[in-house]
Design a protein around this motif. Sequence first.
Motif, PDB file in Angstrom:
ATOM      1  N   ILE A 139       4.907  -2.714  -3.055  1.00  0.00           N
ATOM      2  CA  ILE A 139       4.366  -4.142  -3.416  1.00  0.00           C
ATOM      3  C   ILE A 139       5.126  -4.816  -2.529  1.00  0.00           C
ATOM      4  CG2 ILE A 139       4.547  -6.027  -5.065  1.00  0.00           C
ATOM      5  CD1 ILE A 139       4.609  -3.812  -7.412  1.00  0.00           C
ATOM      6  N   GLN A 140       4.539  -5.451  -1.611  1.00  0.00           N
ATOM      7  CA  GLN A 140       5.014  -6.410  -0.256  1.00  0.00           C
ATOM      8  C   GLN A 140       5.175  -7.667  -0.669  1.00  0.00           C
ATOM      9  OE1 GLN A 140       6.080  -5.391   2.320  1.00  0.00           O
ATOM     10  NE2 GLN A 140       5.423  -3.180   2.399  1.00  0.00           N
ATOM     11  N   SER A 141       4.351  -8.459  -1.736  1.00  0.00           N
ATOM     12  CA  SER A 141       4.447  -9.749  -2.217  1.00  0.00           C
ATOM     13  C   SER A 141       4.399 -10.220  -3.699  1.00  0.00           C
ATOM     14  CB  SER A 141       3.290 -10.652  -1.364  1.00  0.00           C
ATOM     15  OG  SER A 141       3.034 -11.766  -2.234  1.00  0.00           O
ATOM     16  N   VAL A 142       5.092 -11.090  -4.316  1.00  0.00           N
ATOM     17  CA  VAL A 142       4.915 -11.296  -5.738  1.00  0.00           C
ATOM     18  C   VAL A 142       3.344 -11.490  -5.986  1.00  0.00           C
ATOM     19  CG1 VAL A 142       7.152 -12.484  -6.025  1.00  0.00           C
ATOM     20  CG2 VAL A 142       5.070 -13.735  -5.193  1.00  0.00           C
ATOM     21  N   LYS A 183      12.045  -8.738   0.045  1.00  0.00           N
ATOM     22  CA  LYS A 183      11.361 -10.047  -0.060  1.00  0.00           C
ATOM     23  C   LYS A 183      10.676 -10.272  -1.230  1.00  0.00           C
ATOM     24  CE  LYS A 183      10.221 -13.961   1.995  1.00  0.00           C
ATOM     25  NZ  LYS A 183       9.524 -14.761   0.871  1.00  0.00           N
ATOM     26  N   ALA A 184       9.776  -9.458  -1.810  1.00  0.00           N
ATOM     27  CA  ALA A 184       9.068  -9.558  -3.066  1.00  0.00           C
ATOM     28  C   ALA A 184      10.020  -9.668  -3.996  1.00  0.00           C
ATOM     29  CB  ALA A 184       7.961  -8.584  -3.274  1.00  0.00           C
ATOM     30  N   ALA A 185      10.856  -8.789  -4.383  1.00  0.00           N
ATOM     31  CA  ALA A 185      11.922  -8.620  -5.389  1.00  0.00           C
ATOM     32  C   ALA A 185      12.775  -9.910  -5.226  1.00  0.00           C
ATOM     33  CB  ALA A 185      12.787  -7.490  -5.120  1.00  0.00           C
ATOM     34  N   ILE A 242      17.467 -12.054   4.336  1.00  0.00           N
ATOM     35  CA  ILE A 242      16.960 -10.914   4.078  1.00  0.00           C
ATOM     36  C   ILE A 242      15.715 -10.245   4.821  1.00  0.00           C
ATOM     37  CG2 ILE A 242      17.384 -11.207   1.547  1.00  0.00           C
ATOM     38  CD1 ILE A 242      14.583 -11.876   1.021  1.00  0.00           C
ATOM     39  N   SER A 243      15.557 -11.435   5.645  1.00  0.00           N
ATOM     40  CA  SER A 243      14.420 -11.226   6.464  1.00  0.00           C
ATOM     41  C   SER A 243      14.693  -9.932   7.668  1.00  0.00           C
ATOM     42  CB  SER A 243      13.945 -12.451   7.243  1.00  0.00           C
ATOM     43  OG  SER A 243      15.116 -12.911   8.224  1.00  0.00           O
TER      44      SER A 243
END
Length: 274
Positions: A139-142, A183-185, A242-243
């Motif tokens: 899962i890359q994005s919320v 990033k999603a988390a 985090i990037s």
Amino acid sequence: MDIVLLLKATIMGVVEGLTEFLPISSTGHLILAGALLGFDDAKAKVFDIAIQTGAIFAVILVYWQRIRDTLVQLPTQRQAQRFALNVLIGFFPAVLLGLLLGKAIKAHLFTPTVVASTFILGGFIILWAERRQQQAVRIQSVDDMGAWDALKVGLVQCLAMVPGTSRSGATIIGGMLLGLSRKAATDYSFFLAIPTLIGAGAYSLYKERALLSATDVPLFAVGLVFSFISAWLCVRWLLRYISSHSFVPFAYYRIVFGVVVLLTAWTGMVRWVE
């Protein structure tokens, strides 16, 4: 209002803001800071929870565009409805377990020794999660999260009821272990914090209202303001960090800090109040 007390409120506000959204436990740091400052009576415990609201205002400011767009699109856009529902689903387990177990946990686990032990354990879990992260992302994005993903992260958030665990640490690292990208988390952890911490603060203030009076307003106002400012700076920094970086340094910080607290407590160098 006592100047020394306001200075303590300032320090506690800065500690809250700098630690609330990092995976290092704001509650743990507040317990330890309160023990050192002698700011750890019943009213101080209400103060610690209430000033989380200042930190949440910082998240709302940083994510205001996304929050505003979601609210505007909520009546008509399925994606906005799904996103809002996922936040509510993740929020529900903390509400249920907080009402059932919150009093017992505060009575028995809010001690420096417990905090130090969970600091160390949490550090090793972060190291493990980062080692698994490269091959585990799905899962890359919320926006890619489903209801089941939200519920699982919400259940993991309940682990943060044990002081020293870290709410953001549980949701971010737990999310990564469940297949979310870093990033999603992190994004979902921030969004989930909004109802969780506002709800906890409002409930604590209502439940312990007999302890408070009008003379406490300056104390709480100072804590809120400094919590907001330091959290705003911290959230903006973390999103950049985090990037291109992992959470490994936070893991080592947790382990070293926890060991220092245990050693100073056992040797008597610091009298951590139990």
